[in-house]
Design a protein around this motif. Structure first.
Motif, PDB file in Angstrom:
ATOM      1  N   ARG A  69      45.982  44.648  23.135  1.00 21.22           N
ATOM      2  CA  ARG A  69      46.804  44.954  21.959  1.00 21.22           C
ATOM      3  C   ARG A  69      47.822  46.055  22.271  1.00 21.22           C
ATOM      4  N   GLU A  70      47.394  47.037  23.035  1.00 21.10           N
ATOM      5  CA  GLU A  70      48.284  48.135  23.411  1.00 21.10           C
ATOM      6  C   GLU A  70      49.452  47.631  24.247  1.00 21.10           C
ATOM      7  N   ALA A  71      49.196  46.638  25.097  1.00 13.43           N
ATOM      8  CA  ALA A  71      50.272  46.067  25.918  1.00 13.43           C
ATOM      9  C   ALA A  71      51.325  45.393  25.032  1.00 13.43           C
ATOM     10  N   PHE A  72      50.891  44.689  23.991  1.00 14.05           N
ATOM     11  CA  PHE A  72      51.814  44.064  23.049  1.00 14.05           C
ATOM     12  C   PHE A  72      52.583  45.137  22.262  1.00 14.05           C
ATOM     13  N   LYS A  73      51.882  46.177  21.876  1.00 15.54           N
ATOM     14  CA  LYS A  73      52.499  47.262  21.108  1.00 15.54           C
ATOM     15  C   LYS A  73      53.594  47.952  21.905  1.00 15.54           C
ATOM     16  N   GLN A  74      53.320  48.234  23.167  1.00 14.30           N
ATOM     17  CA  GLN A  74      54.294  48.920  24.013  1.00 14.30           C
ATOM     18  C   GLN A  74      55.557  48.099  24.215  1.00 14.30           C
ATOM     19  N   LYS A  75      55.404  46.788  24.204  1.00 18.63           N
ATOM     20  CA  LYS A  75      56.556  45.897  24.384  1.00 18.63           C
ATOM     21  C   LYS A  75      57.414  45.806  23.129  1.00 18.63           C
ATOM     22  N   SER A  76      56.772  45.791  21.968  1.00 18.82           N
ATOM     23  CA  SER A  76      57.483  45.449  20.737  1.00 18.82           C
ATOM     24  C   SER A  76      57.865  46.631  19.850  1.00 18.82           C
ATOM     25  N   LEU A  77      56.984  47.606  19.717  1.00 23.19           N
ATOM     26  CA  LEU A  77      57.221  48.689  18.754  1.00 23.19           C
ATOM     27  C   LEU A  77      58.524  49.449  19.008  1.00 23.19           C
ATOM     28  N   PRO A  78      58.792  49.909  20.244  1.00 19.94           N
ATOM     29  CA  PRO A  78      60.039  50.672  20.448  1.00 19.94           C
ATOM     30  C   PRO A  78      61.300  49.866  20.128  1.00 19.94           C
ATOM     31  N   VAL A  79      61.270  48.568  20.407  1.00 16.71           N
ATOM     32  CA  VAL A  79      62.449  47.719  20.187  1.00 16.71           C
ATOM     33  C   VAL A  79      62.715  47.554  18.692  1.00 16.71           C
ATOM     34  N   VAL A  80      61.645  47.303  17.926  1.00 20.18           N
ATOM     35  CA  VAL A  80      61.798  47.125  16.478  1.00 20.18           C
ATOM     36  C   VAL A  80      62.206  48.444  15.822  1.00 20.18           C
ATOM     37  N   LYS A  81      61.638  49.538  16.280  1.00 16.85           N
ATOM     38  CA  LYS A  81      61.992  50.852  15.751  1.00 16.85           C
ATOM     39  C   LYS A  81      63.478  51.142  15.971  1.00 16.85           C
ATOM     40  N   GLU A  82      63.966  50.834  17.167  1.00 24.12           N
ATOM     41  CA  GLU A  82      65.380  51.048  17.485  1.00 24.12           C
ATOM     42  C   GLU A  82      66.273  50.197  16.579  1.00 24.12           C
ATOM     43  N   LEU A  83      65.859  48.944  16.329  1.00 24.37           N
ATOM     44  CA  LEU A  83      66.620  48.054  15.459  1.00 24.37           C
ATOM     45  C   LEU A  83      66.725  48.621  14.045  1.00 24.37           C
ATOM     46  N   ILE A  84      65.608  49.105  13.523  1.00 26.96           N
ATOM     47  CA  ILE A  84      65.572  49.643  12.163  1.00 26.96           C
ATOM     48  C   ILE A  84      66.507  50.840  12.019  1.00 26.96           C
ATOM     49  N   ILE A  85      66.446  51.757  12.977  1.00 26.08           N
ATOM     50  CA  ILE A  85      67.295  52.954  12.919  1.00 26.08           C
ATOM     51  C   ILE A  85      68.767  52.578  13.030  1.00 26.08           C
ATOM     52  N   LYS A  86      69.069  51.620  13.910  1.00 26.58           N
ATOM     53  CA  LYS A  86      70.456  51.172  14.083  1.00 26.58           C
ATOM     54  C   LYS A  86      70.969  50.468  12.832  1.00 26.58           C
ATOM     55  N   LYS A  87      70.116  49.646  12.228  1.00 23.08           N
ATOM     56  CA  LYS A  87      70.530  48.827  11.088  1.00 23.08           C
ATOM     57  C   LYS A  87      70.651  49.627   9.799  1.00 23.08           C
ATOM     58  N   PHE A  88      69.718  50.566   9.578  1.00 23.02           N
ATOM     59  CA  PHE A  88      69.664  51.260   8.292  1.00 23.02           C
ATOM     60  C   PHE A  88      70.105  52.718   8.351  1.00 23.02           C
ATOM     61  N   GLY A  89      70.432  53.211   9.549  1.00 25.60           N
ATOM     62  CA  GLY A  89      70.994  54.549   9.673  1.00 25.60           C
ATOM     63  C   GLY A  89      70.020  55.664   9.335  1.00 25.60           C
ATOM     64  N   PRO A  90      70.562  56.862   9.033  1.00 29.70           N
ATOM     65  CA  PRO A  90      69.727  58.039   8.753  1.00 29.70           C
ATOM     66  C   PRO A  90      68.731  57.805   7.618  1.00 29.70           C
ATOM     67  N   GLU A  91      69.172  57.085   6.596  1.00 31.92           N
ATOM     68  CA  GLU A  91      68.289  56.817   5.464  1.00 31.92           C
ATOM     69  C   GLU A  91      67.095  55.959   5.890  1.00 31.92           C
ATOM     70  N   GLY A  92      67.368  54.941   6.706  1.00 28.29           N
ATOM     71  CA  GLY A  92      66.297  54.095   7.215  1.00 28.29           C
ATOM     72  C   GLY A  92      65.367  54.849   8.133  1.00 28.29           C
TER      73      GLY A  92
END
Length: 344
Positions: A306-329
């Motif tokens: 599970r940790e291997a899946f988390k390391q692959k996906s979590l940082p990418v999705v987090k980056e997308l959210i910050i890029k898409k929704f800005g400081p408020e997101g």
């Protein structure tokens, strides 16, 4: 005699007017409630939520507020019905995050994968301070009052027709159906899969014909949709929790008395608890995982996997959210992650 008849006519007309006015008032206090599934309290979480809500509201208000349920998407697609709630055409709806994103895109902040390890922690997060913060922002941005966050059936898991999945590399090239949310699609692509946004009504056929190799959903939904008939492998990834968002038209909400508001809000809370309970029961019963296990090859990810899946996906999705929704997101995301860490 004419005077007597005239008197009766006046009384009858008065009674008609009183009845008509009372009927109009009652119509104004009717909550038309949309949800996506069968209206059976033992069949699915929204069926349980709607049924319990109706019973408690009508009893608690002594009939001054009625609830009329429109199940199985009778009023249209989720995102379209959401606009009906916003406009006051109907009063309330229990919506998937996929449908709700059309009115409140920042709901995608909740799509950080592999952060929850225990289903009870999701309840602590959405019933606690973070849930109140999110509800307040939703009301501010959409003009709709949030009654609460329901359970759509538990954690999301992945099914496919090709092979068992135990490591991210096993996802390479698999066409996985997702909702049309960028965050959901990014989870799959970050793991090496190919996301395919397919309408819910077309998923079974897509899996059956090979248009998609797999999909991701909670156990009760996988069983309800009978995906075991067209899927061979089930991997218990538990990678995502996507709550139902339950809203009510704000103008209608404001028209209720304080006593009626208290009854409606408390009824929604109890209904959400009922929905969570039925979700867990279905998951564990012969209508859930035990039944799926008879028709599919099931494997659960180990903590290390599970940790291997988390390391692959979590940082990418987090980056997308910050890029898409800005400081408020970013601020909402940080509040969400903090709530998850502090959850009992």
């Amino acid at each position: 005699m004419k005077r007597i008849l005239k008197g009766f006519a006046i009384l009858a007309a008065t009674a008609f007017l009183i009845t008509g006015v009372a009927g109009f008032a009652m119509a104004e206090k009717t909550i038309k409630l949309h949800h996506l599934n069968k209206n059976d309290p033992f069949d699915n979480p929204t069926g349980a939520m709607a049924t319990v809500f109706k019973s408690l509201v009508e009893a608690g208000t002594n009939g001054s507020v009625k609830v009329q349920i429109f199940p199985s998407g009778q009023l249209g697609k989720d995102k379209d019905v959401l606009q009906q709630v916003k406009a006051g055409v109907i009063q309330s709806g229990i919506h998937s995050v996929g449908g709700f994103a059309s009115a409140y895109p920042m709901i995608g902040v909740l799509d950080i994968p592999f952060v929850f390890t225990d289903i009870s922690k999701t309840y602590s997060v959405f019933d606690g301070p973070f849930g109140k913060k999110l509800a307040a922002d939703i009301e501010k941005k959409t003009g709709m009052h949030v009654l609460g966050f329901g359970d759509s059936g538990g954690f999301f898991h992945i099914t496919n027709s090709k092979h068992p999945i135990t490591k991210p590399a096993d996802m390479d090239g698999l066409k996985i159906r997702t909702m049309g949310l960028d965050t959901h699609k990014t989870i799959i692509s970050s793991l090496g899969g190919q996301p395919a946004a397919i309408a819910w009504s077309e998923v079974y056929t897509a899996l059956q014909t090979g248009v998609a190799d797999g999909q991701m959903n909670p156990i009760p939904i996988i069983a309800l949709a009978k995906f075991q008939e067209v899927q061979k492998y089930l991997t218990l990834t538990g990678h995502l929790f996507a709550p139902y968002v339950w809203v009510i038209n704000t103008k209608f909400w404001d028209s209720l008395s304080d006593t009626e508001k208290a009854v409606v809000q408390n009824a929604a809370k109890s209904a959400i608890v009922a929905g969570r309970g039925i979700g867990r029961i279905i998951e564990a019963s012969d209508r859930g995982l035990p039944a799926l296990s008879k028709a599919m090859k099931v494997n659960a990810l180990s903590p290390k996997e599970r940790e291997a899946f988390k390391q692959k996906s979590l940082p990418v999705v987090k980056e997308l959210i910050i890029k898409k929704f800005g400081p408020e997101g970013k601020e909402m995301l940080e509040a969400f992650m903090k709530a998850v860490e502090q959850a009992d």
